[in-house]
Design an enzyme around this catalytic site. Structure first.
Site, short mmCIF file in Angstrom:
data_model
loop_
_atom_site.label_atom_id
_atom_site.label_comp_id
_atom_site.label_asym_id
_atom_site.label_seq_id
_atom_site.Cartn_x
_atom_site.Cartn_y
_atom_site.Cartn_z
CB CYS A 60 -0.92 0.20 1.21
SG CYS A 60 -2.11 -1.14 1.21
CG HIS A 80 -2.97 3.46 1.82
ND1 HIS A 80 -3.52 3.19 0.69
CD2 HIS A 80 -3.24 2.37 2.69
CE1 HIS A 80 -4.01 1.91 0.59
NE2 HIS A 80 -3.80 1.44 1.73
CG ASN A 88 -6.68 -0.76 1.04
OD1 ASN A 88 -5.95 -0.15 0.08
ND2 ASN A 88 -6.29 -1.18 1.90
N1 ACO Z 1 -19.04 -8.40 8.16
C1 ACO Z 1 -19.68 -8.41 9.41
N2 ACO Z 1 -19.21 -8.95 10.50
C2 ACO Z 1 -17.87 -9.03 10.72
C3 ACO Z 1 -17.18 -8.89 9.15
C4 ACO Z 1 -17.86 -8.46 8.10
N3 ACO Z 1 -17.22 -7.95 6.92
N4 ACO Z 1 -16.03 -9.15 9.35
C5 ACO Z 1 -15.57 -9.32 10.80
N5 ACO Z 1 -16.84 -9.31 11.15
C6 ACO Z 1 -16.92 -9.86 12.83
C7 ACO Z 1 -15.95 -10.44 13.33
O1 ACO Z 1 -16.18 -11.89 12.99
C8 ACO Z 1 -16.23 -10.28 14.92
O2 ACO Z 1 -17.28 -11.06 15.27
P1 ACO Z 1 -17.31 -11.71 16.81
O3 ACO Z 1 -17.02 -10.49 17.71
O4 ACO Z 1 -18.57 -12.46 16.70
O5 ACO Z 1 -15.90 -12.43 16.64
C9 ACO Z 1 -16.60 -8.81 14.88
O6 ACO Z 1 -17.10 -8.43 13.61
C10 ACO Z 1 -15.42 -7.80 15.31
O7 ACO Z 1 -14.32 -8.05 14.31
P2 ACO Z 1 -12.83 -7.24 14.56
O8 ACO Z 1 -12.17 -7.85 13.74
O9 ACO Z 1 -12.69 -7.20 15.85
O10 ACO Z 1 -13.63 -5.80 14.07
P3 ACO Z 1 -12.99 -4.41 14.03
O11 ACO Z 1 -13.88 -3.68 14.85
O12 ACO Z 1 -11.43 -4.58 14.56
O13 ACO Z 1 -12.86 -4.17 12.48
C11 ACO Z 1 -11.60 -4.12 10.34
C12 ACO Z 1 -12.16 -5.05 11.57
C13 ACO Z 1 -12.66 -3.30 9.71
C14 ACO Z 1 -10.76 -5.06 9.48
C15 ACO Z 1 -10.65 -3.35 11.34
O14 ACO Z 1 -9.79 -4.15 12.30
C16 ACO Z 1 -9.47 -2.42 10.37
O15 ACO Z 1 -10.05 -1.46 9.81
N6 ACO Z 1 -8.25 -2.69 10.49
C17 ACO Z 1 -7.39 -2.07 9.50
C18 ACO Z 1 -7.07 -2.86 8.69
C19 ACO Z 1 -7.06 -2.44 7.12
O16 ACO Z 1 -7.72 -1.11 7.00
N7 ACO Z 1 -6.29 -3.19 6.39
C20 ACO Z 1 -6.11 -2.68 5.00
C21 ACO Z 1 -5.02 -3.13 4.43
S1 ACO Z 1 -3.83 -2.43 5.18
C22 ACO Z 1 -3.52 -1.16 4.88
O17 ACO Z 1 -3.80 -0.84 3.78
C23 ACO Z 1 -2.78 -0.29 5.56
#
Ligand code: ACO
Length: 325
Positions: free
Chosen positions: A115, A252, A282
């Site tokens: 990224c 980004h 993204n």
């Molecule tokens: N739809 C519905 N529920 C979902 C989904 C989805 N697509 N994905 C995960 N869940 C559920 C999980 O299973 C979990 O359920 P549980 O509590 O029953 O186990 C719940 O939602 C919470 O999951 P978390 O992973 O803890 O959710 P979080 O609030 O951390 O959000 C996310 C996840 C959006 C990925 C967040 O961590 C994030 O934005 N991280 C940054 C990652 C990113 O942007 N990466 C991009 C690539 S890296 C880069 O470009 C820099």
């Protein structure tokens, strides 16, 4: 003291026509529009058709950037293509774009910093241009991340999209002050200890397969906000500029919450932040040039504006560049 600067002559972008909304994704995985919008800010993304490869997206973005710059392809002597989703293991996507544009001189190569690829690309092209070895560079970010997603994994597949963006940089003489147009400074970092937080579980040298993207979302979120601020502060410090002087912050586009939290930490006013993740998802190395082109074409970014680009990606890699547009 006078010095050569890499000045932005033009920019362009391309998005594949197929639009996939959050609601559409509910047909593949158990998710909801509400969950995706609340956690990421993403409403929709563009997905490439089978015959739309990364080089094809890159060629279209490059053609748009050349038209915007008022230049012929033959006037380009350097192509840097940032991508993690090349058409082939080799030849490079950059040489395929070069050929697609009808350019048969100069140098073209791919750059892999996930990224952060576009920021690495701008920094690299800037070194070539300011050294005097090359005159005009196309810096392209092009990706088809849809090809490396596990479409059954709802924790990753909802986050990404496909697309490409490009800028043309030209070596021009400046006064050597922050009032010059062009790339004023760039700061790159990497730390391979974080490999397991965000990676693709295949490759020619290990599994002989392409693999799919794996991510520890929460960890990436934490590091993304924590790490990127150092390179942005370095950029301000080395040019003796401040967040108040900035006209536009173009980070980004991974996640709206990461963008908002980073801007807040850096003291950058929300109205100066360009956000396109809602419309594009993204798009990895393509996200910054896509956002730049969006903000230029809608009249926000104007000639002479001070623009900060920054990114963090797999590796981890991270970086910033301060550009007077
Ligand atoms: N739809 C519905 N529920 C979902 C989904 C989805 N697509 N994905 C995960 N869940 C559920 C999980 O299973 C979990 O359920 P549980 O509590 O029953 O186990 C719940 O939602 C919470 O999951 P978390 O992973 O803890 O959710 P979080 O609030 O951390 O959000 C996310 C996840 C959006 C990925 C967040 O961590 C994030 O934005 N991280 C940054 C990652 C990113 O942007 N990466 C991009 C690539 S890296 C880069 O470009 C820099």
């Amino acid at each position: 003291m006078k010095r050569i600067r890499s000045v932005v002559r033009g920019c362009g972008s391309y998005l594949p026509p197929r639009l996939v909304t959050n609601k559409d994704l509910m047909e593949f995985v158990e998710t909801s529009d509400e969950w995706i919008v609340q956690r990421t800010g993403i409403e929709q993304r563009h997905i490439a058709a089978d015959d739309e490869t990364t080089s094809i997206l890159g060629i279209k973005a490059a053609e748009a950037a050349l038209a915007d710059a008022g230049l012929q392809a033959s006037e380009i002597d350097l192509i840097v293509c940032a991508t993690s989703t090349p058409d082939y293991t080799f030849p490079s996507t950059a040489t395929m774009i070069q050929n697609g544009l009808g350019i048969h001189h100069g140098a073209a190569f791919d750059l892999q910093a996930v990224c952060t690829g576009f920021v690495y690309g701008v920094a690299t092209a800037d070194k070539f241009l300011t050294s005097g070895s090359h005159k005009r560079a196309l810096v392209i970010g092009a990706e088809t991340f849809s090809r490396i997603l596990d479409w059954e994994d709802r924790t990753t597949c909802v986050l990404f999209g496909d697309g490409a963006g490009a800028i043309v940089l030209e070596a021009q003489e400046g006064e050597g002050t922050p009032a010059d147009r062009g790339v004023l400074t760039s700061h790159l970092r990497s730390d391979g200890r974080y490999r397991d937080k965000l990676y693709v579980d295949g490759g020619p040298g290990s599994t002989k397969t392409t693999g799919v993207l794996k991510m520890e979302g929460r960890e990436v979120f934490r590091f993304a906000v924590g790490m990127v601020t150092d390179v942005v502060r370095d950029a301000f410090e080395s040019t003796q500029t401040t967040a108040e002087q900035l006209d536009w912050f173009v980070p980004h586009q991974a996640n709206k919450r990461i963008i908002t939290a980073s801007a807040e930490k850096l003291g950058i006013a929300p109205e100066k932040v360009v956000i396109t993740v809602n419309k594009h998802g993204n798009t990895s190395a393509a996200s910054i040039p896509l956002a730049l082109d969006t903000a230029v074409k809608d009249g926000r970014i104007k000639r002479g504006d001070l623009v900060m680009i920054e990114a963090i990606g797999g590796g981890f890699t991270w970086g910033s560049a301060l550009i007077r547009w």
